[in-house]
Motif scaffolding. Sequence first.
Motif, PDB file in Angstrom:
ATOM      1  N   GLU A  35      10.409  39.489  21.898  1.00  0.00           N
ATOM      2  CA  GLU A  35       9.422  38.997  21.388  1.00  0.00           C
ATOM      3  C   GLU A  35       9.032  38.757  22.735  1.00  0.00           C
ATOM      4  O   GLU A  35       9.116  39.476  23.273  1.00  0.00           O
ATOM      5  N   VAL A  36       7.147  38.804  22.290  1.00  0.00           N
ATOM      6  CA  VAL A  36       6.122  38.362  23.979  1.00  0.00           C
ATOM      7  C   VAL A  36       5.236  37.291  23.894  1.00  0.00           C
ATOM      8  O   VAL A  36       4.549  37.653  23.078  1.00  0.00           O
ATOM      9  N   GLY A  37       5.578  36.850  24.820  1.00  0.00           N
ATOM     10  CA  GLY A  37       4.343  35.458  24.208  1.00  0.00           C
ATOM     11  C   GLY A  37       3.220  36.126  25.155  1.00  0.00           C
ATOM     12  O   GLY A  37       3.217  37.202  26.064  1.00  0.00           O
ATOM     13  N   VAL A  38       2.081  35.386  25.297  1.00  0.00           N
ATOM     14  CA  VAL A  38       0.971  35.352  25.809  1.00  0.00           C
ATOM     15  C   VAL A  38       0.156  34.514  26.600  1.00  0.00           C
ATOM     16  O   VAL A  38       0.530  33.252  26.025  1.00  0.00           O
ATOM     17  N   LEU A  62       1.486  45.668  30.312  1.00  0.00           N
ATOM     18  CA  LEU A  62       1.932  43.750  29.881  1.00  0.00           C
ATOM     19  C   LEU A  62       2.457  43.091  29.779  1.00  0.00           C
ATOM     20  O   LEU A  62       3.428  44.335  29.048  1.00  0.00           O
ATOM     21  N   GLY A  63       2.782  41.843  30.004  1.00  0.00           N
ATOM     22  CA  GLY A  63       3.692  41.286  29.232  1.00  0.00           C
ATOM     23  C   GLY A  63       4.812  40.873  30.559  1.00  0.00           C
ATOM     24  O   GLY A  63       5.064  41.374  30.819  1.00  0.00           O
ATOM     25  N   HIS A  64       5.122  39.604  30.453  1.00  0.00           N
ATOM     26  CA  HIS A  64       5.694  38.871  31.538  1.00  0.00           C
ATOM     27  C   HIS A  64       6.536  37.788  30.999  1.00  0.00           C
ATOM     28  O   HIS A  64       7.896  37.677  31.320  1.00  0.00           O
ATOM     29  N   GLU A  65       6.437  36.973  29.650  1.00  0.00           N
ATOM     30  CA  GLU A  65       7.501  36.782  29.026  1.00  0.00           C
ATOM     31  C   GLU A  65       7.743  36.604  28.248  1.00  0.00           C
ATOM     32  O   GLU A  65       7.309  37.312  26.797  1.00  0.00           O
ATOM     33  N   ALA A  66       9.816  37.418  27.691  1.00  0.00           N
ATOM     34  CA  ALA A  66       9.931  38.564  27.012  1.00  0.00           C
ATOM     35  C   ALA A  66      11.396  38.031  26.949  1.00  0.00           C
ATOM     36  O   ALA A  66      11.874  37.318  26.993  1.00  0.00           O
ATOM     37  N   LEU A  67      11.711  37.829  25.141  1.00  0.00           N
ATOM     38  CA  LEU A  67      12.768  37.935  24.897  1.00  0.00           C
ATOM     39  C   LEU A  67      13.305  39.361  24.594  1.00  0.00           C
ATOM     40  O   LEU A  67      12.614  40.022  23.624  1.00  0.00           O
ATOM     41  N   GLY A  68      14.475  39.653  24.425  1.00  0.00           N
ATOM     42  CA  GLY A  68      14.645  41.405  24.704  1.00  0.00           C
ATOM     43  C   GLY A  68      16.326  40.803  23.996  1.00  0.00           C
ATOM     44  O   GLY A  68      17.393  40.022  23.896  1.00  0.00           O
ATOM     45  N   GLU A  69      17.113  42.099  23.113  1.00  0.00           N
ATOM     46  CA  GLU A  69      18.292  42.264  23.432  1.00  0.00           C
ATOM     47  C   GLU A  69      19.432  43.610  23.750  1.00  0.00           C
ATOM     48  O   GLU A  69      18.742  45.042  23.224  1.00  0.00           O
ATOM     49  N   VAL A  70      20.040  43.450  24.276  1.00  0.00           N
ATOM     50  CA  VAL A  70      20.101  44.215  25.123  1.00  0.00           C
ATOM     51  C   VAL A  70      20.917  45.555  24.061  1.00  0.00           C
ATOM     52  O   VAL A  70      21.630  45.679  22.952  1.00  0.00           O
ATOM     53  N   ILE A  71      20.771  46.510  24.313  1.00  0.00           N
ATOM     54  CA  ILE A  71      20.728  48.477  23.591  1.00  0.00           C
ATOM     55  C   ILE A  71      22.051  48.816  24.449  1.00  0.00           C
ATOM     56  O   ILE A  71      23.592  48.774  23.754  1.00  0.00           O
ATOM     57  N   ALA A  72      21.823  48.807  25.897  1.00  0.00           N
ATOM     58  CA  ALA A  72      23.157  49.147  26.516  1.00  0.00           C
ATOM     59  C   ALA A  72      23.407  49.372  27.873  1.00  0.00           C
ATOM     60  O   ALA A  72      22.436  48.736  28.564  1.00  0.00           O
ATOM     61  N   ALA A  73      24.777  48.818  28.453  1.00  0.00           N
ATOM     62  CA  ALA A  73      24.632  48.542  29.748  1.00  0.00           C
ATOM     63  C   ALA A  73      25.436  50.483  30.698  1.00  0.00           C
ATOM     64  O   ALA A  73      25.824  50.179  30.449  1.00  0.00           O
ATOM     65  N   GLY A  74      24.708  50.130  31.798  1.00  0.00           N
ATOM     66  CA  GLY A  74      25.328  50.550  32.930  1.00  0.00           C
ATOM     67  C   GLY A  74      27.077  50.257  33.264  1.00  0.00           C
ATOM     68  O   GLY A  74      27.167  49.299  32.897  1.00  0.00           O
ATOM     69  N   SER A  75      27.948  51.056  33.432  1.00  0.00           N
ATOM     70  CA  SER A  75      28.999  50.349  34.059  1.00  0.00           C
ATOM     71  C   SER A  75      29.738  49.801  34.726  1.00  0.00           C
ATOM     72  O   SER A  75      30.723  48.833  34.617  1.00  0.00           O
ATOM     73  N   ALA A  76      28.543  49.713  36.078  1.00  0.00           N
ATOM     74  CA  ALA A  76      28.931  48.251  36.515  1.00  0.00           C
ATOM     75  C   ALA A  76      28.502  46.954  36.452  1.00  0.00           C
ATOM     76  O   ALA A  76      28.708  45.746  37.048  1.00  0.00           O
TER      77      ALA A  76
END
Length: 337
Positions: A35-38, A62-76
């Motif tokens: 989701e992204v808020g305006v 654009l877009g600075h108000e966001a909600l995301g779901e992690v897909i992948a994370a680096g090894s650190a």
Amino acid sequence: MRAVTLNYQTRSLRQREVPDPVLARDTQVLFRILEVGVCGTDRELANFRFGEPPAGEEFLILGHEALGEVIAAGSAVHELKPGDLVVPTVRRACVPACVSCARSRRDLCVTGAYTERGILQAHGYFADFAVDEAADLIRIPAGLAGFGVLVEPLSVVEKAIQTALRIHEPGVGSAIVTGAGPIGILAALALQLRGIEVTVASLEPENSPRAALIREAGIRYTTFGATAVKADIVIEATGAPSAALQSVRMLRPLGTMIALGACVADGRISFLDLVVHNQTIAGSVNASPESFAQAVDDLGRFPAATLRAMIHRVPLQDFENSILGPPDPHPKLVHTL
Ligand code: BGC
């Protein structure tokens, strides 16, 4: 992937295809945007009043108000894993880091050479995917999925309230929030949670949906100028210069006003009143790590019915209307991706 962009050559707002972002360091996280808020800032950006694309590029996502779901994370990355919900912070440090950026207070950057995702020289989150350093992401409890998109605007409000409470001499009993937009309503809810008696004053008529929403949350609402209310803390969230000038006059002795929304006002301010009554006017922008944490905490304690009534969800394709069209009766428009 799809992205909603501003083109600075043609001065236009449009959807375009851009390459998917990829993990470039083991400290980074790839996440899907849910989701992204305006907000008013997006509207200002789309009118090319401020903002800039990344160096050497023609367009800004654009877009600075966001909600995301992690897909992948680096090894650190140990603190986030696929499936976690995240909200990105907006501001990135100046280089080399100034005294504030170096102590994780980019919101207090003194050089002005910071970047802001979706606003200033860095792409935002109005796209299918994004990559960030794990340190720039706030983990959101799964139970807050429905409201997580409000964490960024609420963090801005939390910083303003923390600043007001820090400046004001002990004994804050009352507050006025001027403006009944999302920032004004979130500010009123956060002040109410702290046991402060809050009034929202705005131009919206007494019988407007926003006034009703505010009253249903147990917060007093008054039309601007209808009554001569005064308070210890005034949070200015109007975006309207004349209302901001009036906000100054709402301060009680020792009062503190925090300006959040107004730009340039033509009018008179009595410095004598400020002096004689020990009053303060301060500005506040962006948010600290502490205010992001407070926002997550508070969001779980606000009345869910009020938060639900604030948000109107629309699909990505509606971006032109939500950014350039007339204001929606709901305080917060949110795009689902
Ligand atoms: C954002 C802040 C940002 C400010 C100025 C606001 O809309 O919420 O994070 O610092 O705009 O660009």
